[in-house]
Design an enzyme around this catalytic site. Structure first.
Site, PDB file in Angstrom:
ATOM      1  N   GLU A 248       0.887  -1.174   0.000  1.00 12.27           N
ATOM      2  CA  GLU A 248       0.000   0.000   0.000  1.00 12.27           C
ATOM      3  C   GLU A 248       0.917   1.212   0.000  1.00 12.27           C
ATOM      4  O   GLU A 248       1.490   1.562   1.035  1.00 12.27           O
ATOM      5  CB  GLU A 248      -0.868   0.023   1.266  1.00 12.27           C
ATOM      6  CG  GLU A 248      -1.823  -1.139   1.401  1.00 12.27           C
ATOM      7  CD  GLU A 248      -2.976  -1.059   0.422  1.00 12.27           C
ATOM      8  OE1 GLU A 248      -3.069  -0.090  -0.355  1.00 12.27           O
ATOM      9  OE2 GLU A 248      -3.782  -2.004   0.416  1.00 12.27           O
ATOM     10  N   CYS A 282      -2.527   8.948   2.674  1.00 12.07           N
ATOM     11  CA  CYS A 282      -2.206   8.575   1.290  1.00 12.07           C
ATOM     12  C   CYS A 282      -3.365   8.859   0.342  1.00 12.07           C
ATOM     13  O   CYS A 282      -3.164   8.933  -0.867  1.00 12.07           O
ATOM     14  CB  CYS A 282      -1.769   7.112   1.217  1.00 12.07           C
ATOM     15  SG  CYS A 282      -2.869   6.025   2.085  1.00 12.07           S
TER      16      CYS A 282
END
Ligand code: NAD
Length: 478
Positions: A248, A282
């Site tokens: 990720e 993010c």
């Protein structure tokens, strides 16, 4: 007021104090609130041995029993929410109320994956009489997991939840900057009686730990959340050993604002989301491509709402945004702002460090940022919003896709044909229309392009922690 906990390693079901340590800094004050231990090679070897033994126990534990234990631990974390949130605010800086929401989200990750533990269905493939083909999903084995500092509790929760629900053991290296969030999770699992070795928690020098753990044959999956550059290095290391990876990585989320939208509502919501967690998410909305007919209005509203953000120590009631989480972020954000200004961008609010205590930075909005500015390509990971005009949806999509990242993307429109075009053409693992919520525990989250491989959450969330075994069985020998 609770005190910041003493951080220890957790190996083979026991807390291990270690002589070597480094300070944990409160980013609101720049002062140490505690220490984080530095694991030695021997500690890491013990963790691998423990995870190997833990896996032998946990893979034989019925999925329902695993799920019950995960839910019990999550219930304990919910009871301890104030203590956990206070630790998070001290080590990370985010407002206490937002830290509490993070703890709740972390518990939801555990609760969702606990349910999924009992739904790792295989399938039966039709065959001749007396012959069966059955597909099983089995835990992949001990996992080396690495979680970052931007969500000190919910980021470790995602990794621990996925591994434990699947029947894997793990060694988690949580972020040294924010170690308490993960330690509170390990405490909860310890208190509900998780068998020794199933969950191990280490801290230390990140590169030393990954280089020690990943090449070890016992490790069957590397699960990492963090920057694309580190993710690429760890993927390279894992590939040398044919070890699976779940990555990720970074994002630089585009927001396409169409001319038909409610501009006031879209800009207000955008300002709040762009500054949440001081932009250190993010999925933060960072690059706004706004139709030229509503550009000025959007810019005006996002500028004013961003400027109104209440910035301060996260323990002070009413604060909406805390400091940047560490001095590296302060340096990086300062540099990105200076570079954008030099490239010709207009700053409509912010742009400066606040005071000289801690790592506070003003909520910052840029307009008309040229493509040559670094911030157009580099993930800002700070309280920065770029607002640029576009002449059409096609131009907006082209701009949206012009970075190596493909994690989250957003659109504001009521037109079905616009939505359809975005769904078809925007390069992202998550696309949200008229909401800046990128994911929930029950939806699959992850990126395309340089934003990574694999998904966490949703029914896809356990896939990387499982391997597929096809079993062929003939009643008679053929
Ligand atoms: P970084 O890449 O150095 O570190 C990010 C995380 O990875 C940290 O928790 C660190 O401990 C860990 N890490 C670093 N090197 C490692 C290694 N060799 N082996 C194992 N783990 C390692 O960057 P940083 O300065 O901490 O953060 C800045 C950048 O990281 C941001 O710009 C952002 O792109 C990215 N980041 C992304 C996320 C996310 O949720 N995807 C979270 C935090 C940071």
């Amino acid at each position: 007021m609770t005190t910041y906990p003493e951080i220890k390693l957790y190996i083979n079901g026991a807390w291990r104090p270690v002589a070597a340590s480094q300070p944990v800094i409160n980013p609101a004050t720049g002062e140490a609130v505690g220490n984080v231990p530095v694991a030695s090679a021997a500690d890491l070897d013990d963790a691998v041995a423990a995870a190997t033994a833990g896996f032998a126990i946990w893979r034989e534990t019925a999925p329902k029993a695993r799920a019950d234990l995960i839910r019990e631990a999550a219930a304990l974390m919910r009871e301890r929410i104030d203590t956990i949130a206070a630790s998070i605010t001290r080590e990370h800086g985010k407002p206490f109320e937002q830290a509490k929401l993070e703890v709740i989200r972390g518990c939801e990750f555990f609760e969702w994956d606990a349910g999924e533990a009992t739904r790792t269905y295989g399938r039966v493939i039709p065959s001749a009489p007396g012959v069966s083909y059955i597909v099983h999903h089995q835990p992949i084995g001990p996992v080396a997991a690495f979680s970052p500092w931007n969500f000190p509790m919910s980021q470790p929760a995602r990794k621990i939840a996925g591994a434990l629900a699947s029947g894997c053991s793990l060694i988690l290296k949580a972020a040294e900057e924010t170690p308490a969030g993960a330690m509170h999770i390990a405490e909860a699992f310890h208190d509900v009686g998780l068998p020794a070795g199933v969950l191990n928690l280490v801290f230390g020098i990140p590169a030393d730990i990954s280089q020690h753990l990943i090449p070890n044959d016992a490790i069957k999956l590397v699960a990492f959340t963090g920057s694309t550059s580190v993710g690429r290095d760890l993927t390279g290391l894992a590939s040398d050993h044919m070890t699976s990876v779940l990555m990720e990585l970074g994002g630089h989320a585009p927001v396409i604002v169409c001319e038909d939208t409610d501009v006031e509502a879209a800009a207000t919501s955008s300002a709040i989301r762009a500054m949440r967690n001081a932009g250190q998410v993010c999925t933060s909305p960072t690059r706004f491509f706004v139709h030229e007919s509503v550009f000025e209005q959007f810019l005006d509203v996002i500028t004013k709402r961003s400027a109104d953000t209440v910035v301060g120590d996260g323990m002070t009631p009413g604060v909406e945004m805390g400091p940047l989480a560490n001095d590296r972020r302060l340096a990086a954000v300062t540099e990105l702002v200076a570079d954008a200004q030099a490239a010709g961008a207009t700053i409509t609010t912010g742009g400066n460090r606040i005071g000289d205590t801690g790592y506070f930075f003003e909520p910052t909005v840029f307009a008309n940022v040229p493509d040559t500015a670094k911030v157009m390509q580099v993930e800002p990971f700070g309280p920065l919003a770029i607002v640029n005009p576009v002449d059409s949806l096609d131009t907006a999509i082209e701009q949206a896709n012009s970075v190596p990242y493909g994690l989250a993307a957003y659109g504001f429109t009521n037109r079905a044909d616009y939505v359809s075009r975005m769904v078809d053409r925007v390069e992202a693992g998550n696309l949200s229309i008229n909401t800046l919520e990128a994911s929930l525990p029950e939806t699959p989250f992850g990126g395309v392009k340089s934003s990574g491989y694999g998904r966490e959450g949703g029914t896809e969330g356990l896939h990387h922690y499982l391997v597929v075994k096809n079993v062929s069985h003939s009643i008679s020998i053929v």
